[in-house]
Write an enzyme that holds these catalytic residues in place. Structure first.
Site: not given
Ligand code: BG6
Ligand code: MG
Length: 223
Positions: A13-15, A21, A49, A120-121, A151, A175-176
């Protein structure tokens, strides 16, 4: 049970995982919620999120019982407003916005021959990676516009493993967000949560913050 030696790839995942972000997304949605007269709560923010742009807007409108107050065109305009505010903040980012330890972790993964993909979404993911100086690390990015379901549906993580030509069981997803952990688990990958252990209780392993995410610590959890 997956063993550390089985792992060949990492689906990121990115954010909120590679960079901070998730805070910028939250601030931009908070502003929009205020302008619509929807009360903002921590629960609402946490629940957004990992959720796609339009699904996030729907959740905010629903929280304020306003889901039937706007036409589709108006909703798209609201989402575009949020995105304009978000992108203005993204454009101020530099490699200093990479979360602690993540650059070293990515370098270690590359040096040891693990494969990497991005799940990432965010339609802004390529732009964010560019600002962070990480474009070269992720030649394989799942295009969120290609997804039937966002997600917590597993589709994005299934595609993340497919891009690497790996079986999901050979991949760790990072993932966060609770919705993201659910997506990783549904895809049959090993889930690594970063953040609050209660919020991410469904993950196979949880690290309080990114600085603890190292191959040595992951190996300790799996073996
Ligand atoms: C996810 C974020 O990565 O991307 C969400 O966690 C965000 O907060 C989603 O809504 C979509 O991002 P974008 O940039 O396409 O609006
Ligand atoms: Mg995230």
């Amino acid at each position: 049970m997956t063993k550390f030696a089985d792992i060949k790839g990492f689906v990121f995942d990115l954010d909120g995982v590679i960079t901070d972000t998730s805070i910028l997304h939250g601030t931009a949605w908070h502003q929009l919620a205020d302008s619509l007269g929807v009360t903002w709560t921590k629960e609402l923010g946490d629940g957004l999120k990992g959720i796609s742009r339009m699904d996030s807007l729907e959740m905010i409108l629903k929280a304020g019982h306003k889901e039937n107050d706007y036409t589709q065109a108006q909703k798209e305009e609201l989402a575009a407003q949020k995105n304009t505010n978000y992108v203005a903040e993204v454009d101020k980012m530099t490699p200093a916005n990479i979360l602690p330890g993540m650059k070293a972790f990515l370098d270690d993964l590359r040096a040891k021959g693990y494969q990497l993909s991005l799940a990432s979404a965010s339609k802004n993911a390529p732009r964010v990676l560019g600002k962070l100086g990480l474009t070269d690390y992720f030649p394989k990015i799942v295009d969120p516009a290609s997804l039937k379901h966002g997600k917590p549906d597993p589709e994005i993580y299934t595609k993340g493993a497919e891009l690497l030509n790996l079986d999901p069981a050979q991949c760790i997803g990072l993932e966060d967000a609770a919705a993201g952990v659910q997506a990783i688990n549904g895809a049959g990958e090993t889930s690594l949560g970063i953040g609050d252990a209660t919020e991410l209780g469904a993950a196979d392993m949880v690290f309080a913050d990114t600085s603890a995410v190292t191959l040595a610590n992951i190996a300790k959890h799996l073996d």
